[in-house]
Write an enzyme that holds these catalytic residues in place. Structure first.
Site, PDB file in Angstrom:
ATOM      1  N   LYS A 121      36.396  31.296  38.751  1.00  0.00           N
ATOM      2  CA  LYS A 121      37.677  31.459  38.937  1.00  0.00           C
ATOM      3  C   LYS A 121      38.143  32.793  39.698  1.00  0.00           C
ATOM      4  CE  LYS A 121      39.182  30.592  34.874  1.00  0.00           C
ATOM      5  NZ  LYS A 121      37.908  30.079  34.184  1.00  0.00           N
ATOM      6  N   THR A 122      37.541  34.092  38.959  1.00  0.00           N
ATOM      7  CA  THR A 122      37.764  35.335  39.224  1.00  0.00           C
ATOM      8  C   THR A 122      37.195  35.511  40.618  1.00  0.00           C
ATOM      9  OG1 THR A 122      37.636  36.042  36.815  1.00  0.00           O
ATOM     10  CG2 THR A 122      37.382  37.695  38.957  1.00  0.00           C
ATOM     11  N   GLU A 165      44.651  33.418  39.316  1.00  0.00           N
ATOM     12  CA  GLU A 165      43.725  32.990  38.517  1.00  0.00           C
ATOM     13  C   GLU A 165      44.476  32.025  37.294  1.00  0.00           C
ATOM     14  OE1 GLU A 165      39.706  34.467  35.658  1.00  0.00           O
ATOM     15  OE2 GLU A 165      40.416  35.569  37.372  1.00  0.00           O
TER      16      GLU A 165
END
Length: 464
Positions: A121-122, A165
């Site tokens: 995600k990051t 995110e």
């Protein structure tokens, strides 16, 4: 484009303001003109960066830190019910807001892209933030890690896109209503909140159901959990589903990923046209993340060739295979990997880029519940390294569980014929590594806890 500031967010107080997710929301609110305050357990560069934006940051938690005129108190799932500032909020009658609700309020009126998945995600959110910025679109974004300097995890932009995110760990991603949602993968994790893979599937399905009518789901065509999600939501007439990956039937098909040292090149077939672009971080998982970002941007109407070129501007995010430095011919790299799939992916990426170099890992398990459920798989992942040192479990928000220690990982690693040893004294690690490392070796500090602090100490010890 500057959305209005919600009244409840005019004078917010953040408990745990220095956290990755909380600090980003606090920064954006400060940039929008809110009078931001908060507290954290310890001082940090992130806290200093927030102060530079006008926020008041207290160190330690105390009732008096909550101002009498605070309009809300923002918390994350990591904040315990007995926190004294929560008690003070109750006395004052100040509403308590979960950080996901605060983030949802910041996205209101914009075109949100929400990036979800058990891993990646990051990185993917960062890729979008950097590439859209490079194209002059000035997006707002909230990321779970710093791009470069402390406090660079968030930005209030003048454009109409908000990249966020979306955290599945506590189901808080159900609060968002994105125009485009990315699901990179879906695996069993966060065992304190999910009892089975079926619960994970249900949670991601709920997330997809929050996409605005006419919006788009960008989802992996390769990963088993994501494929199951696609099967479940294919009949949602209100959502366009775009699959990506190496699978032949993928809508955005990855034809080739070519390693280029600590970078890579990826060729995709998108919209019937071939497109090749550079990804400035190693590993096929990062290349696939970049393709997900590409598909999401195209879903918002951005030309694929423009976005592909801009994605080459991304050079990494802190703690995601970040080179910390070199001393005595030894490179030290920091990895946030803490789930077996992430550990395997990062070790394979480094192995592919390292050639004949030895890979030494300092691994710190994260959470007792995760170690209890996945400790064996963590040990098996460490077998990909030439040698490993395993630290005690970083508890984060959890209390110890009887019988759950890092020895679970060490035992599993040795069963997989790995060269691994436990080290209970974190301060001894620089000396341990200095005794192991030789010129040409690569050292990975790996885990989601404070193992990252060891990188500079290891480099200093090697230099001496």
């Amino acid at each position: 484009m500057t959305p209005g500031l919600p009244t409840a967010m005019e004078r917010p107080h953040f408990i745990g303001i220095g956290g990755a997710g909380m600090s980003g929301i606090a920064k954006i609110l400060a940039q929008r003109g809110a009078r931001v305050a908060g507290s954290d357990a310890r001082d940090s560069e992130t806290a200093a960066a927030l102060r530079a934006h006008g926020a008041t940051v207290h160190i330690g938690h105390a009732p008096g830190h909550v101002a009498d005129d605070a309009t809300c108190v923002v918390v994350s799932s990591a904040i315990r019910a007995d926190n004294p500032e929560l008690a003070r909020a109750a006395e004052l009658g100040v509403p308590v807001v979960h950080r996901s609700d605060a983030l949802a309020a910041l996205m209101d009126g914009l075109r949100p892209i929400a990036v979800a998945g058990t891993h990646g995600k990051t990185t993917t959110t960062s890729m979008l933030a950097v590439s859209l910025s490079a194209l002059g679109l000035d997006p707002s974004y909230a990321i779970g890690g710093d791009l470069d300097a402390p406090g660079s995890n968030a930005h209030h932009g003048e454009g109409d896109i908000f990249v966020a995110e979306a955290d599945e760990s506590d189901r808080s991603f159900h609060k968002y209503a994105p125009q485009v949602a990315i699901v990179l993968n879906s695996e069993l994790d966060h065992h304190a909140n999910y009892a089975s893979m079926e619960e994970i599937h249900d949670s991601f399905e709920t997330f997809v159901g929050k996409i605005v009518p006419g919006g788009t789901l960008v989802v992996s065509a390769d990963q088993e959990g994501a494929v199951e999600l696609t099967r479940r939501v294919r009949d949602l007439s209100s959502v366009n589903v775009v699959t990506y990956g190496e699978t032949e039937t993928a809508d955005v098909r990855v034809l080739k990923i070519t390693p280029r040292g600590l970078a890579g090149e990826v060729t995709v077939l998108i919209g019937g046209k071939l497109l090749t672009f550079t990804v400035s971080v190693p590993g096929r998982h990062y290349a696939l993340n970049a393709v997900a970002a590409l598909a999401a941007g195209v879903a918002l109407g951005i030309p694929a060739h423009n976005l592909a070129s801009a994605l080459g501007k991304y050079t990494g995010v802190k703690r995601r295979l970040q080179l910390k430095g070199e001393a005595a011919g030894v490179q030290v790299i920091d990895s946030y990997a803490h789930h077996p799939t992430e550990m395997t992916a990062d070790l394979e990426a480094i192995r592919g880029a390292a050639g004949d170099s030895r890979i030494l890992v300092v691994f710190q398990p994260h959470l007792f519940s995760r170690t209890q459920e996945l400790g064996k798989e963590m040990g098996q992942a460490l077998a990909l390294a030439d040698a490993s040192v395993v630290l005690d479990i970083y508890p984060a928000r959890e209390d110890p569980l009887p019988g759950v220690t890092s020895e679970i990982i060490v035992t599993a690693a040795r069963a997989a014929n790995a060269d691994v040893n436990a080290e209970h004294d974190k301060s001894a690690v620089p000396d341990v590594i200095a005794g192991m490392a030789k010129p040409g070796d690569l050292v990975l500090t790996m885990g989601a806890g404070d193992v990252t602090d060891l990188g500079p100490a290891i480099l200093a010890r090697l230099a001496n």
